[in-house]
Design a protein around this motif. Structure first.
Motif, mmCIF file in Angstrom:
data_model
loop_
_atom_site.group_PDB
_atom_site.id
_atom_site.type_symbol
_atom_site.label_atom_id
_atom_site.label_comp_id
_atom_site.label_asym_id
_atom_site.label_seq_id
_atom_site.Cartn_x
_atom_site.Cartn_y
_atom_site.Cartn_z
ATOM 1 N N ASP A 258 -1.497 -18.800 24.351
ATOM 2 C CA ASP A 258 -0.462 -18.429 24.580
ATOM 3 C C ASP A 258 0.108 -19.452 25.622
ATOM 4 O O ASP A 258 1.348 -19.373 26.190
ATOM 5 C CB ASP A 258 0.009 -17.051 24.895
ATOM 6 C CG ASP A 258 -0.764 -16.724 26.203
ATOM 7 O OD1 ASP A 258 -1.618 -17.535 26.558
ATOM 8 O OD2 ASP A 258 -0.775 -15.716 26.392
ATOM 9 N N GLY A 259 -0.446 -20.684 25.979
ATOM 10 C CA GLY A 259 -0.065 -21.860 26.875
ATOM 11 C C GLY A 259 -0.295 -21.266 28.308
ATOM 12 O O GLY A 259 0.860 -21.886 29.116
ATOM 13 N N VAL A 260 -0.948 -20.740 28.759
ATOM 14 C CA VAL A 260 -1.422 -20.661 30.199
ATOM 15 C C VAL A 260 -2.350 -21.350 30.540
ATOM 16 O O VAL A 260 -3.686 -21.407 30.059
ATOM 17 C CB VAL A 260 -1.693 -19.038 30.502
ATOM 18 C CG1 VAL A 260 -2.135 -18.900 31.919
ATOM 19 C CG2 VAL A 260 -0.542 -18.155 30.097
ATOM 20 N N GLY A 261 -2.423 -22.542 31.457
ATOM 21 C CA GLY A 261 -3.108 -23.262 31.918
ATOM 22 C C GLY A 261 -4.116 -22.852 33.114
ATOM 23 O O GLY A 261 -3.603 -22.389 33.887
ATOM 24 N N TYR A 262 -5.367 -23.378 33.180
ATOM 25 C CA TYR A 262 -6.366 -22.878 34.156
ATOM 26 C C TYR A 262 -6.760 -24.019 34.956
ATOM 27 O O TYR A 262 -7.362 -24.956 34.228
ATOM 28 C CB TYR A 262 -7.472 -21.963 33.749
ATOM 29 C CG TYR A 262 -6.967 -20.565 33.459
ATOM 30 C CD1 TYR A 262 -7.156 -19.488 34.580
ATOM 31 C CD2 TYR A 262 -6.254 -20.208 32.151
ATOM 32 C CE1 TYR A 262 -6.535 -18.263 33.875
ATOM 33 C CE2 TYR A 262 -5.956 -19.040 31.781
ATOM 34 C CZ TYR A 262 -5.941 -18.027 32.894
ATOM 35 O OH TYR A 262 -5.405 -16.756 32.476
ATOM 36 N N HIS B 118 -12.839 -23.805 36.121
ATOM 37 C CA HIS B 118 -13.324 -24.772 35.108
ATOM 38 C C HIS B 118 -13.023 -24.312 33.658
ATOM 39 O O HIS B 118 -13.219 -25.256 32.862
ATOM 40 C CB HIS B 118 -14.917 -25.312 35.273
ATOM 41 C CG HIS B 118 -14.938 -26.081 36.217
ATOM 42 N ND1 HIS B 118 -14.762 -27.540 36.467
ATOM 43 C CD2 HIS B 118 -15.544 -26.047 37.640
ATOM 44 C CE1 HIS B 118 -15.015 -28.467 37.496
ATOM 45 N NE2 HIS B 118 -15.664 -27.301 38.296
ATOM 46 N N PHE B 119 -12.835 -23.053 33.338
ATOM 47 C CA PHE B 119 -12.680 -22.554 32.169
ATOM 48 C C PHE B 119 -11.971 -21.238 32.053
ATOM 49 O O PHE B 119 -11.751 -20.523 32.908
ATOM 50 C CB PHE B 119 -14.006 -22.267 31.506
ATOM 51 C CG PHE B 119 -14.847 -21.252 32.021
ATOM 52 C CD1 PHE B 119 -14.808 -19.913 31.596
ATOM 53 C CD2 PHE B 119 -15.726 -21.571 33.204
ATOM 54 C CE1 PHE B 119 -15.418 -18.916 32.310
ATOM 55 C CE2 PHE B 119 -16.386 -20.417 33.914
ATOM 56 C CZ PHE B 119 -16.269 -19.026 33.427
ATOM 57 N N GLY C 138 -7.574 -15.568 27.793
ATOM 58 C CA GLY C 138 -7.301 -15.635 29.351
ATOM 59 C C GLY C 138 -7.719 -14.522 29.996
ATOM 60 O O GLY C 138 -7.641 -14.315 31.274
ATOM 61 N N THR C 139 -8.745 -13.661 29.395
ATOM 62 C CA THR C 139 -9.329 -12.374 29.950
ATOM 63 C C THR C 139 -10.501 -12.830 30.984
ATOM 64 O O THR C 139 -10.855 -12.088 31.809
ATOM 65 C CB THR C 139 -9.530 -11.480 28.958
ATOM 66 O OG1 THR C 139 -10.698 -12.067 27.961
ATOM 67 C CG2 THR C 139 -8.293 -10.847 28.273
ATOM 68 N N VAL C 140 -10.883 -13.924 30.789
ATOM 69 C CA VAL C 140 -12.026 -14.305 31.576
ATOM 70 C C VAL C 140 -11.992 -15.729 31.799
ATOM 71 O O VAL C 140 -11.724 -16.764 30.842
ATOM 72 C CB VAL C 140 -13.438 -14.385 30.679
ATOM 73 C CG1 VAL C 140 -14.638 -14.682 31.526
ATOM 74 C CG2 VAL C 140 -13.668 -12.832 29.891
ATOM 75 N N ASN C 141 -12.139 -16.148 33.117
ATOM 76 C CA ASN C 141 -12.116 -17.491 33.467
ATOM 77 C C ASN C 141 -13.181 -17.604 34.789
ATOM 78 O O ASN C 141 -13.781 -16.703 35.289
ATOM 79 C CB ASN C 141 -10.586 -17.728 33.917
ATOM 80 C CG ASN C 141 -10.308 -17.000 35.194
ATOM 81 O OD1 ASN C 141 -10.435 -17.586 36.349
ATOM 82 N ND2 ASN C 141 -9.489 -15.800 34.985
ATOM 83 N N GLY C 142 -13.414 -18.719 35.162
ATOM 84 C CA GLY C 142 -14.235 -18.845 36.084
ATOM 85 C C GLY C 142 -14.365 -20.371 36.774
ATOM 86 O O GLY C 142 -13.880 -21.309 36.117
#
Length: 438
Positions: free
Chosen positions: A91-95, A127-128, A133-137
Protein backbone atom coordinates in the motif's frame (compact mmCIF):
# COMPACT_ATOMS: atom_id res chain seq x y z
CA UNK A 1 32.72 11.77 -18.52
CA UNK A 2 33.56 10.35 -15.15
CA UNK A 3 30.81 8.10 -13.84
CA UNK A 4 30.15 7.63 -10.14
CA UNK A 5 29.69 3.96 -9.15
CA UNK A 6 28.09 2.85 -5.92
CA UNK A 7 29.92 1.06 -3.11
CA UNK A 8 28.68 -2.28 -1.82
CA UNK A 9 27.28 -0.54 1.27
CA UNK A 10 24.77 1.34 -0.91
CA UNK A 11 24.58 -0.50 -1.33
CA UNK A 12 16.36 -6.37 -3.95
CA UNK A 13 1.31 -9.02 -8.65
CA UNK A 14 -1.66 -8.53 -10.47
CA UNK A 15 -2.46 -4.89 -9.93
CA UNK A 16 -1.46 -3.87 -13.46
CA UNK A 17 1.49 -1.84 -12.22
CA UNK A 18 3.16 -1.67 -15.61
CA UNK A 19 1.38 -1.19 -18.92
CA UNK A 20 4.36 -2.60 -20.82
CA UNK A 21 7.19 -4.93 -20.04
CA UNK A 22 10.07 -2.50 -19.47
CA UNK A 23 9.59 0.96 -17.92
CA UNK A 24 11.66 3.73 -16.39
CA UNK A 25 10.67 5.79 -13.40
CA UNK A 26 10.54 9.23 -15.09
CA UNK A 27 13.91 10.89 -14.65
CA UNK A 28 13.38 14.12 -16.61
CA UNK A 29 13.30 16.21 -13.44
CA UNK A 30 15.63 14.11 -11.27
CA UNK A 31 18.49 12.25 -12.90
CA UNK A 32 19.97 11.12 -9.59
CA UNK A 33 17.44 8.52 -8.38
CA UNK A 34 18.44 4.97 -7.50
CA UNK A 35 15.56 2.60 -6.84
CA UNK A 36 16.45 -0.33 -4.60
CA UNK A 37 13.13 -2.03 -3.82
CA UNK A 38 9.72 -2.87 -5.28
CA UNK A 39 6.53 -3.82 -3.44
CA UNK A 40 5.46 -7.48 -3.55
CA UNK A 41 2.51 -6.59 -5.81
CA UNK A 42 4.76 -4.67 -8.20
CA UNK A 43 2.99 -1.35 -7.77
CA UNK A 44 5.48 0.77 -5.81
CA UNK A 45 9.17 1.39 -6.45
CA UNK A 46 11.27 3.14 -3.81
CA UNK A 47 14.81 4.22 -3.01
CA UNK A 48 16.80 7.43 -2.65
CA UNK A 49 18.74 9.93 -4.71
CA UNK A 50 22.30 11.14 -4.42
CA UNK A 51 21.17 14.36 -2.73
CA UNK A 52 19.77 12.61 0.34
CA UNK A 53 16.08 12.42 -0.54
CA UNK A 54 13.98 9.26 -0.32
CA UNK A 55 11.29 8.60 -2.91
CA UNK A 56 8.32 6.33 -3.61
CA UNK A 57 6.93 5.97 -7.13
CA UNK A 58 3.45 4.64 -7.89
CA UNK A 59 3.82 2.74 -11.17
CA UNK A 60 0.06 2.51 -11.61
CA UNK A 61 -0.88 6.18 -11.21
CA UNK A 62 2.53 7.44 -12.42
CA UNK A 63 3.10 9.65 -9.38
CA UNK A 64 6.22 10.20 -7.32
CA UNK A 65 6.66 11.60 -3.80
CA UNK A 66 9.87 12.71 -2.11
CA UNK A 67 10.76 12.71 1.57
CA UNK A 68 13.55 14.85 2.97
CA UNK A 69 14.89 16.72 5.96
CA UNK A 70 14.18 20.45 6.16
CA UNK A 71 17.92 20.92 6.70
CA UNK A 72 18.90 19.17 3.50
CA UNK A 73 20.93 21.47 1.26
CA UNK A 74 21.87 23.85 4.09
CA UNK A 75 25.12 24.25 5.99
CA UNK A 76 23.42 22.73 9.05
CA UNK A 77 22.77 19.39 7.36
CA UNK A 78 24.64 16.27 8.50
CA UNK A 79 24.63 12.70 7.24
CA UNK A 80 21.74 11.98 9.62
CA UNK A 81 19.58 14.35 7.57
CA UNK A 82 19.83 12.07 4.55
CA UNK A 83 16.80 9.85 3.94
CA UNK A 84 16.75 6.34 2.56
CA UNK A 85 14.07 3.71 1.90
CA UNK A 86 14.98 0.00 1.79
CA UNK A 87 11.53 -1.64 1.70
CA UNK A 88 8.05 -0.66 0.54
CA UNK A 89 4.70 -2.31 1.29
CA UNK A 90 1.84 -3.18 -1.05
CA UNK A 91 0.00 0.00 0.00
CA UNK A 92 2.95 2.33 -0.55
CA UNK A 93 4.49 2.68 2.90
CA UNK A 94 8.26 2.84 2.74
CA UNK A 95 10.61 1.72 5.50
CA UNK A 96 14.05 3.24 5.92
CA UNK A 97 15.69 5.96 7.97
CA UNK A 98 16.09 9.71 8.38
CA UNK A 99 17.59 11.76 11.22
CA UNK A 100 19.55 8.60 12.14
CA UNK A 101 16.31 6.82 13.12
CA UNK A 102 14.24 3.99 11.71
CA UNK A 103 11.32 5.65 9.93
CA UNK A 104 8.31 4.81 7.81
CA UNK A 105 7.35 7.00 4.85
CA UNK A 106 3.69 7.08 3.82
CA UNK A 107 3.05 7.69 0.12
CA UNK A 108 -0.66 8.39 0.63
CA UNK A 109 -0.16 11.16 3.20
CA UNK A 110 3.39 12.24 2.40
CA UNK A 111 4.31 11.95 6.09
CA UNK A 112 7.31 10.49 7.91
CA UNK A 113 6.92 8.71 11.25
CA UNK A 114 9.64 7.41 13.59
CA UNK A 115 9.25 3.70 14.26
CA UNK A 116 11.08 3.35 17.57
CA UNK A 117 9.98 5.12 20.72
CA UNK A 118 12.09 7.76 22.44
CA UNK A 119 13.51 5.27 24.94
CA UNK A 120 15.73 3.97 22.13
CA UNK A 121 18.45 6.60 22.27
CA UNK A 122 20.80 4.86 19.85
CA UNK A 123 20.85 5.44 16.14
CA UNK A 124 18.90 2.90 14.12
CA UNK A 125 18.27 1.64 10.60
CA UNK A 126 15.30 -0.38 9.38
CA UNK A 127 16.35 -2.82 6.65
CA UNK A 128 13.15 -4.70 5.88
CA UNK A 129 9.37 -4.82 6.16
CA UNK A 130 6.81 -7.43 5.19
CA UNK A 131 4.39 -6.71 2.33
CA UNK A 132 1.64 -5.74 4.79
CA UNK A 133 3.95 -3.77 7.09
CA UNK A 134 3.11 -5.78 10.22
CA UNK A 135 6.73 -6.88 10.68
CA UNK A 136 9.85 -4.79 10.16
CA UNK A 137 13.30 -4.65 11.63
CA UNK A 138 16.96 -3.85 11.32
CA UNK A 139 19.61 -2.65 13.73
CA UNK A 140 20.27 -0.10 16.45
CA UNK A 141 23.75 1.05 17.31
CA UNK A 142 25.50 3.13 19.92
CA UNK A 143 26.83 6.34 18.38
CA UNK A 144 29.97 6.23 20.53
CA UNK A 145 30.92 2.53 20.57
CA UNK A 146 29.06 1.60 17.37
CA UNK A 147 27.98 -1.67 18.99
CA UNK A 148 25.15 -2.98 16.83
CA UNK A 149 22.07 -4.89 17.99
CA UNK A 150 19.49 -6.60 15.75
CA UNK A 151 15.82 -5.89 16.38
CA UNK A 152 12.38 -6.74 15.02
CA UNK A 153 9.01 -5.01 15.40
CA UNK A 154 5.86 -7.14 15.23
CA UNK A 155 2.55 -5.25 15.21
CA UNK A 156 4.29 -2.18 16.58
CA UNK A 157 6.09 -3.97 19.45
CA UNK A 158 9.87 -3.87 19.31
CA UNK A 159 12.20 -6.53 20.68
CA UNK A 160 15.90 -7.15 20.40
CA UNK A 161 16.84 -10.43 18.78
CA UNK A 162 19.15 -13.02 20.40
CA UNK A 163 22.81 -12.41 19.65
CA UNK A 164 25.88 -14.58 19.26
CA UNK A 165 28.84 -15.07 21.58
CA UNK A 166 32.47 -15.31 20.52
CA UNK A 167 32.52 -18.92 21.71
CA UNK A 168 29.46 -19.80 19.62
CA UNK A 169 30.77 -18.12 16.48
CA UNK A 170 34.42 -19.10 16.87
CA UNK A 171 35.66 -15.54 16.32
CA UNK A 172 35.25 -12.07 17.81
CA UNK A 173 31.67 -10.82 17.50
CA UNK A 174 30.67 -7.15 17.64
CA UNK A 175 26.90 -7.49 17.39
CA UNK A 176 24.55 -8.46 14.58
CA UNK A 177 22.12 -6.97 12.04
CA UNK A 178 18.72 -8.18 10.83
CA UNK A 179 18.54 -7.70 7.05
CA UNK A 180 15.33 -9.35 5.88
CA UNK A 181 12.25 -11.44 6.54
CA UNK A 182 9.90 -13.91 4.96
CA UNK A 183 6.27 -12.89 4.33
CA UNK A 184 4.95 -13.29 7.87
CA UNK A 185 8.09 -12.50 9.86
CA UNK A 186 8.49 -16.04 11.19
CA UNK A 187 11.97 -16.37 9.64
CA UNK A 188 14.47 -13.50 9.65
CA UNK A 189 17.95 -13.47 8.17
CA UNK A 190 20.87 -11.23 8.93
CA UNK A 191 24.56 -11.18 9.65
CA UNK A 192 27.02 -11.24 12.49
CA UNK A 193 29.21 -8.14 12.78
CA UNK A 194 32.68 -9.67 12.49
CA UNK A 195 36.05 -7.96 12.35
CA UNK A 196 36.15 -8.12 8.55
CA UNK A 197 32.66 -6.70 7.93
CA UNK A 198 31.66 -9.78 5.94
CA UNK A 199 28.42 -10.30 7.94
CA UNK A 200 28.30 -14.13 8.13
CA UNK A 201 24.79 -15.53 7.66
CA UNK A 202 22.55 -15.74 10.72
CA UNK A 203 18.88 -16.70 10.99
CA UNK A 204 16.22 -16.09 13.64
CA UNK A 205 13.12 -18.31 13.77
CA UNK A 206 9.95 -17.42 15.66
CA UNK A 207 9.25 -19.73 18.57
CA UNK A 208 6.00 -21.59 19.30
CA UNK A 209 4.89 -18.80 21.63
CA UNK A 210 4.49 -16.69 18.41
CA UNK A 211 6.40 -13.85 20.07
CA UNK A 212 10.05 -14.60 20.77
CA UNK A 213 12.80 -15.77 18.41
CA UNK A 214 15.60 -18.33 18.53
CA UNK A 215 18.92 -17.74 16.77
CA UNK A 216 20.81 -20.04 14.42
CA UNK A 217 24.25 -19.23 13.04
CA UNK A 218 23.83 -20.96 9.68
CA UNK A 219 27.23 -19.79 8.48
CA UNK A 220 29.04 -21.56 11.32
CA UNK A 221 29.91 -24.67 9.32
CA UNK A 222 30.81 -22.65 6.21
CA UNK A 223 32.56 -19.47 7.37
CA UNK A 224 36.08 -19.30 8.80
CA UNK A 225 36.35 -16.10 10.81
CA UNK A 226 39.76 -16.82 12.32
CA UNK A 227 42.51 -14.29 11.76
CA UNK A 228 44.86 -16.85 10.15
CA UNK A 229 42.07 -18.68 8.27
CA UNK A 230 43.18 -21.93 9.93
CA UNK A 231 39.66 -23.19 10.63
CA UNK A 232 38.05 -26.18 8.96
CA UNK A 233 35.43 -24.09 7.15
CA UNK A 234 36.03 -23.54 3.40
CA UNK A 235 34.95 -19.88 2.99
CA UNK A 236 36.15 -16.51 4.26
CA UNK A 237 32.87 -14.92 3.15
CA UNK A 238 29.41 -16.43 3.56
CA UNK A 239 26.77 -13.72 3.70
CA UNK A 240 23.07 -13.55 2.81
CA UNK A 241 21.51 -10.94 0.56
CA UNK A 242 17.84 -11.97 0.35
CA UNK A 243 15.22 -14.43 1.59
CA UNK A 244 12.19 -15.63 -0.35
CA UNK A 245 8.77 -14.58 0.93
CA UNK A 246 7.85 -18.20 1.66
CA UNK A 247 11.00 -18.59 3.75
CA UNK A 248 12.34 -21.51 1.73
CA UNK A 249 15.30 -19.89 -0.03
CA UNK A 250 18.15 -17.63 1.03
CA UNK A 251 20.45 -16.12 -1.60
CA UNK A 252 24.06 -16.39 -0.44
CA UNK A 253 27.28 -14.72 -1.56
CA UNK A 254 30.40 -16.74 -0.76
CA UNK A 255 34.15 -16.62 -1.32
CA UNK A 256 36.58 -19.54 -1.06
CA UNK A 257 39.58 -19.10 1.21
CA UNK A 258 42.99 -18.45 -0.35
CA UNK A 259 45.63 -19.97 1.91
CA UNK A 260 48.71 -19.17 -0.18
CA UNK A 261 49.82 -16.84 -2.94
CA UNK A 262 49.61 -19.78 -5.33
CA UNK A 263 45.86 -20.20 -4.78
CA UNK A 264 43.66 -18.90 -7.55
CA UNK A 265 41.05 -16.34 -6.57
CA UNK A 266 37.73 -17.94 -7.45
CA UNK A 267 35.87 -14.69 -6.86
CA UNK A 268 32.69 -14.01 -4.94
CA UNK A 269 29.96 -16.32 -6.23
CA UNK A 270 26.30 -17.02 -5.57
CA UNK A 271 24.50 -19.97 -3.99
CA UNK A 272 20.93 -20.86 -2.99
CA UNK A 273 20.46 -22.05 0.57
CA UNK A 274 17.39 -24.27 0.99
CA UNK A 275 16.19 -23.57 4.54
CA UNK A 276 13.70 -26.46 4.57
CA UNK A 277 16.17 -29.08 3.34
CA UNK A 278 19.22 -27.48 4.99
CA UNK A 279 21.19 -27.80 1.75
CA UNK A 280 23.36 -25.45 -0.29
CA UNK A 281 23.07 -25.27 -4.08
CA UNK A 282 26.01 -23.65 -5.87
CA UNK A 283 25.25 -21.61 -8.99
CA UNK A 284 27.47 -21.41 -12.06
CA UNK A 285 28.95 -17.92 -12.42
CA UNK A 286 30.73 -17.52 -15.79
CA UNK A 287 34.38 -16.42 -15.58
CA UNK A 288 34.11 -15.84 -11.84
CA UNK A 289 37.47 -14.89 -10.37
CA UNK A 290 39.51 -11.91 -9.34
CA UNK A 291 38.18 -9.98 -12.36
CA UNK A 292 34.50 -10.92 -11.92
CA UNK A 293 32.69 -10.94 -8.58
CA UNK A 294 29.01 -11.96 -8.45
CA UNK A 295 26.53 -10.64 -5.89
CA UNK A 296 22.92 -11.69 -5.32
CA UNK A 297 20.35 -9.03 -4.44
CA UNK A 298 17.02 -10.89 -4.44
CA UNK A 299 15.30 -14.28 -4.69
CA UNK A 300 11.74 -15.33 -5.53
CA UNK A 301 9.59 -18.05 -3.97
CA UNK A 302 10.49 -20.40 -6.82
CA UNK A 303 14.20 -19.73 -6.36
CA UNK A 304 14.94 -17.28 -9.17
CA UNK A 305 18.00 -15.29 -8.11
CA UNK A 306 18.83 -11.77 -9.30
CA UNK A 307 21.93 -9.68 -8.76
CA UNK A 308 24.91 -8.24 -10.62
CA UNK A 309 28.46 -9.06 -11.67
CA UNK A 310 31.20 -6.53 -10.97
CA UNK A 311 34.48 -6.57 -12.89
CA UNK A 312 37.89 -5.22 -11.94
CA UNK A 313 36.99 -1.73 -13.15
CA UNK A 314 33.86 -1.74 -10.91
CA UNK A 315 31.57 -1.96 -13.93
CA UNK A 316 28.31 -3.67 -12.93
CA UNK A 317 25.93 -5.70 -15.10
CA UNK A 318 22.58 -7.15 -14.06
CA UNK A 319 22.30 -10.95 -13.87
CA UNK A 320 19.60 -13.55 -13.24
CA UNK A 321 19.51 -17.29 -12.56
CA UNK A 322 16.06 -18.75 -13.31
CA UNK A 323 14.43 -21.10 -10.81
CA UNK A 324 15.28 -24.73 -11.46
CA UNK A 325 18.55 -23.88 -13.20
CA UNK A 326 22.08 -23.24 -11.97
CA UNK A 327 23.42 -20.95 -14.70
CA UNK A 328 23.72 -17.24 -13.88
CA UNK A 329 23.29 -15.12 -17.01
CA UNK A 330 23.20 -11.45 -17.95
CA UNK A 331 19.73 -9.93 -18.25
CA UNK A 332 20.89 -8.58 -21.60
CA UNK A 333 21.54 -12.16 -22.69
CA UNK A 334 18.26 -13.55 -21.37
CA UNK A 335 16.17 -10.71 -22.85
CA UNK A 336 18.01 -9.57 -26.00
CA UNK A 337 14.99 -7.75 -27.45
CA UNK A 338 14.90 -5.43 -24.42
CA UNK A 339 17.84 -3.40 -25.65
CA UNK A 340 17.88 -1.13 -22.60
CA UNK A 341 19.68 -3.85 -20.61
CA UNK A 342 22.54 -4.05 -23.11
CA UNK A 343 22.69 -0.26 -23.31
CA UNK A 344 23.03 0.14 -19.55
CA UNK A 345 25.61 -2.66 -19.47
CA UNK A 346 27.66 -0.80 -22.09
CA UNK A 347 27.62 2.28 -19.86
CA UNK A 348 29.10 0.22 -16.99
CA UNK A 349 26.22 0.41 -14.54
CA UNK A 350 23.15 -1.83 -14.52
CA UNK A 351 21.99 -3.43 -11.27
CA UNK A 352 18.85 -5.44 -10.67
CA UNK A 353 18.15 -4.83 -7.00
CA UNK A 354 14.87 -6.65 -6.32
CA UNK A 355 12.46 -9.33 -7.54
CA UNK A 356 8.87 -9.78 -6.37
CA UNK A 357 7.94 -13.01 -4.53
CA UNK A 358 6.08 -14.39 -7.55
CA UNK A 359 9.05 -13.65 -9.81
CA UNK A 360 6.99 -11.42 -12.09
CA UNK A 361 8.59 -8.01 -11.54
CA UNK A 362 12.25 -7.05 -11.48
CA UNK A 363 13.52 -3.64 -10.39
CA UNK A 364 16.89 -1.95 -10.70
CA UNK A 365 18.81 1.09 -11.89
CA UNK A 366 21.59 1.97 -14.29
CA UNK A 367 23.14 4.65 -16.47
CA UNK A 368 21.23 6.04 -19.46
CA UNK A 369 21.73 8.96 -21.86
CA UNK A 370 20.47 12.18 -20.32
CA UNK A 371 21.43 14.42 -23.21
CA UNK A 372 24.17 14.69 -25.79
CA UNK A 373 26.87 15.24 -23.17
CA UNK A 374 25.85 13.44 -19.99
CA UNK A 375 24.59 10.19 -18.53
CA UNK A 376 22.31 9.89 -15.53
CA UNK A 377 20.92 7.36 -13.10
CA UNK A 378 17.63 5.82 -14.20
CA UNK A 379 15.47 3.50 -12.12
CA UNK A 380 13.67 0.80 -14.09
CA UNK A 381 11.07 -1.90 -13.48
CA UNK A 382 10.39 -4.90 -15.65
CA UNK A 383 7.24 -7.04 -16.02
CA UNK A 384 8.18 -10.50 -17.25
CA UNK A 385 4.57 -11.41 -18.14
CA UNK A 386 3.96 -8.61 -20.64
CA UNK A 387 4.86 -8.27 -24.31
CA UNK A 388 8.63 -8.50 -24.47
CA UNK A 389 8.97 -5.92 -27.23
CA UNK A 390 6.86 -3.21 -25.60
CA UNK A 391 8.78 -0.41 -23.93
CA UNK A 392 7.41 2.51 -21.93
CA UNK A 393 8.91 5.89 -21.01
CA UNK A 394 12.04 5.62 -23.15
CA UNK A 395 11.62 8.72 -25.27
CA UNK A 396 14.24 10.51 -23.22
CA UNK A 397 16.86 8.04 -24.43
CA UNK A 398 15.69 7.94 -28.02
CA UNK A 399 15.34 11.69 -28.59
CA UNK A 400 17.68 13.52 -26.20
CA UNK A 401 17.26 17.24 -25.79
CA UNK A 402 20.19 19.60 -26.30
CA UNK A 403 21.96 21.41 -23.48
CA UNK A 404 21.61 25.18 -23.88
CA UNK A 405 23.20 26.22 -20.57
CA UNK A 406 24.88 24.66 -17.53
CA UNK A 407 25.10 25.76 -13.90
CA UNK A 408 26.66 24.68 -10.64
CA UNK A 409 24.34 23.68 -7.80
CA UNK A 410 24.83 27.13 -6.28
CA UNK A 411 23.69 28.88 -9.49
CA UNK A 412 26.99 29.82 -11.13
CA UNK A 413 27.04 29.68 -14.94
CA UNK A 414 29.45 27.23 -16.57
CA UNK A 415 30.83 27.97 -20.00
CA UNK A 416 31.40 25.32 -22.65
CA UNK A 417 35.12 25.02 -21.87
CA UNK A 418 34.65 24.60 -18.13
CA UNK A 419 35.63 21.18 -16.80
CA UNK A 420 33.33 20.42 -13.90
CA UNK A 421 33.16 17.21 -11.85
CA UNK A 422 30.25 16.32 -9.61
CA UNK A 423 26.63 17.48 -9.90
CA UNK A 424 25.81 19.92 -12.71
CA UNK A 425 22.43 21.47 -13.59
CA UNK A 426 21.78 21.50 -17.34
CA UNK A 427 19.12 23.71 -18.93
CA UNK A 428 17.73 21.90 -21.99
CA UNK A 429 16.24 22.99 -25.28
CA UNK A 430 12.86 21.57 -24.26
CA UNK A 431 12.66 23.99 -21.32
CA UNK A 432 13.47 21.47 -18.61
CA UNK A 433 16.31 21.66 -16.10
CA UNK A 434 18.06 18.46 -15.07
CA UNK A 435 20.76 17.52 -12.61
CA UNK A 436 23.43 15.18 -13.95
CA UNK A 437 26.59 13.52 -12.64
CA UNK A 438 29.87 14.30 -14.34
Amino acid sequence: MKKILLSAALLAATCGASAQKFSYVPYEDNALMMGVTISANGRYVAGCDTEGRAFIYDTQDKQIKYFQSSKLGTTEATSDDEASIRAVTNDGVGYGDIYGKSTKFDFATGTMTALLNESIEDHSLVHFATADGTVNGGVTYDADTYVQRPYVMVDGEMQYLPEFSDAWAGYEVNGAIAFGSNADGSVLYGGVVDNFSSYPLAVWVRNRDEKTYSANLLSRRFFDGSFDLDGSQPYDQFSAEAISADGKWIAVNYHTKMLSYDDEDQGVRIARYNVEADTLEFLTCPEAGMDNYYYATGISNEGTVVGFVEDASQSRKAVLCPAGTKDVKLLAELYPTVTQFATMDSKNLNEVTAITPDGRYLQGFGYVDMDEESDCFATWYFDLEKDETAVENVETEDAPAKVVASYTVDGKTLNAKTVRKGIVINKLSNGRARKVVK
